[in-house]
Design a protein around this motif. Structure first.
Motif, PDB file in Angstrom:
ATOM      1  N   TYR A 158       3.335   5.180   5.936  1.00 33.00           N
ATOM      2  CA  TYR A 158       2.684   5.378   4.640  1.00 33.00           C
ATOM      3  C   TYR A 158       1.538   6.365   4.810  1.00 33.00           C
ATOM      4  CZ  TYR A 158       5.145   1.123   3.107  1.00 33.00           C
ATOM      5  OH  TYR A 158       6.088   0.177   2.802  1.00 33.00           O
ATOM      6  N   ALA A 185      -2.733   5.014   5.193  1.00 33.83           N
ATOM      7  CA  ALA A 185      -2.742   3.728   4.497  1.00 33.83           C
ATOM      8  C   ALA A 185      -3.214   2.617   5.427  1.00 33.83           C
ATOM      9  CB  ALA A 185      -1.356   3.412   3.946  1.00 33.83           C
ATOM     10  N   GLU A 186      -2.759   2.646   6.681  1.00 35.90           N
ATOM     11  CA  GLU A 186      -3.201   1.638   7.645  1.00 35.90           C
ATOM     12  C   GLU A 186      -4.712   1.690   7.842  1.00 35.90           C
ATOM     13  OE1 GLU A 186       0.427   0.743  10.753  1.00 35.90           O
ATOM     14  OE2 GLU A 186      -0.740   2.573  11.082  1.00 35.90           O
ATOM     15  N   THR A 242       1.556  -3.011   4.848  1.00 42.01           N
ATOM     16  CA  THR A 242       1.420  -1.569   4.979  1.00 42.01           C
ATOM     17  C   THR A 242       2.481  -1.077   5.970  1.00 42.01           C
ATOM     18  OG1 THR A 242      -0.157   0.231   5.371  1.00 42.01           O
ATOM     19  CG2 THR A 242      -0.338  -1.695   6.815  1.00 42.01           C
ATOM     20  N   THR A 286       2.675  -4.683   9.168  1.00 42.81           N
ATOM     21  CA  THR A 286       2.915  -3.242   9.184  1.00 42.81           C
ATOM     22  C   THR A 286       4.305  -3.011   9.773  1.00 42.81           C
ATOM     23  OG1 THR A 286       1.978  -1.063   9.683  1.00 42.81           O
ATOM     24  CG2 THR A 286       1.837  -2.733  11.424  1.00 42.81           C
ATOM     25  N   SER A 326       0.814  -1.229   0.000  1.00 40.80           N
ATOM     26  CA  SER A 326       0.000   0.000   0.000  1.00 40.80           C
ATOM     27  C   SER A 326       0.841   1.270   0.000  1.00 40.80           C
ATOM     28  CB  SER A 326      -0.919   0.011   1.225  1.00 40.80           C
ATOM     29  OG  SER A 326      -0.178  -0.067   2.424  1.00 40.80           O
TER      30      SER A 326
END
Length: 315
Positions: A54, A59-60, A50, A79, A20
């Protein structure tokens, strides 16, 4: 979709995973991002990547919202921690303070109770490795993290980390996330053989060399306006790969792909996955249509003669 063990762990991840970076929470419209994640799941992808950095957490949020549609146990979510999340001196890095605080922040943004795979996003020379490993081990023991990994660490750094983990009975690294593609093969020299001995699997990013290996770029100035490569960071990374020499190589590689009845993208992904040390290749699909082509690379085998021709082209 084919699945592989993540390193020497018992966790099985899809050969193709969905990332992502610069995509979700960024230039891709939210619903399109969610639709792409849903299509990935339907196509057999169970591994989603992710990072907190980001889009500073956006994004998360998108990834977490999209994956809520499925049973938590059916997805593997990765992540990362390390990148700057504020302006303070402790708002970045791999100190115990930053790791523990950012894990809780990531869980809140994701809307989940645990993270399957938690990466140290880069190496932090200002923090002792033992401090970092102890913090990650505590997160595992608390049930907030199931497995730990590192991204962009050298073979020597991973070796030291594993030796410290064994010495102090801390949870071991099971995944490494480096760049790897037909146009960037550095990890073959030290990282792949070292990680094979240590039981660490590679989850490689940029397997398509920022899109250059898709064959869509016809010249060094051929960058679509409004794409993620049109951003400052995307442009910097693309410039490493988008050269006249590499474009000539792609033309020749396309001939191999055609004869193998593969698209250029599928050839590039199948080549990366030929390595037994590679557990998964991260793609950055921005639409369900783009995803369809990529996932079909899973399970594709290249012959010895095709691999020899590819090596000759790359030389």
């Amino acid at each position: 979709m084919q699945y592989r063990n993540l390193g020497k762990s018992g966790l099985k991840v899809s050969e193709i995973s969905l990332g992502s970076w610069l995509t979700y929470g960024g230039y891709v419209e939210r619903q399109q991002a969610i639709d792409t994640i849903h299509r990935a799941y339907e196509a057999g992808i169970n591994f989603f990547d992710t990072a907190n950095a980001y889009m500073r957490g956006d994004a998360e949020k998108v990834v977490g919202d999209a994956l809520k549609a499925y049973p938590r146990e059916s997805v593997i979510l990765a992540t990362k921690v390390w990148g700057a999340m504020g302006e303070g001196p402790n708002d970045r890095g791999l100190s115990r303070k930053h790791i523990l605080e950012q894990c809780d922040a990531s869980l809140k943004r994701l809307g989940m109770e645990y993270i399957d795979l938690y990466y140290c996003h880069s190496f932090d020379p200002s923090t002792p490795i033992q401090e970092t490993l102890r913090a990650m081990d505590d997160l595992v023991r608390q049930g907030k993290v199931l497995y730990i990994g590192v991204s962009n660490w050298t073979a020597a750094q991973m070796t030291e980390a594993v030796h410290l983990a064994d010495r102090y009975l801390l949870d071991r690294i099971v995944a490494s996330q480096p760049p790897y593609s037909l146009l960037k093969r550095d990890i073959e020299q030290e990282i792949l053989p070292t990680c094979d001995k240590l039981g660490i699997g590679q989850v490689v990013y940029s397997p398509l060399a920022q899109g250059v290996l898709s064959g869509k770029y016809k010249s060094v100035t051929d960058v679509p306006k409004g794409s993620r490569r049109d951003t400052e960071r995307g442009s910097q990374l693309l410039s490493r790969y988008l050269t006249e020499e590499n474009l000539e190589r792609v033309v020749q590689l396309q001939q191999v792909a055609t004869e193998a009845e593969l698209t250029m993208t599928q050839l590039a992904l199948a080549w990366v996955l030929r390595q037994p040390g590679v557990s998964s290749a991260i793609i950055g699909a921005s639409s369900p249509q783009q995803l369809e082509e990529n996932v079909q690379a899973s399970g594709k085998q290249l012959t010895a003669s095709q691999l020899e021709r590819i090596d000759a082209i790359l030389r």
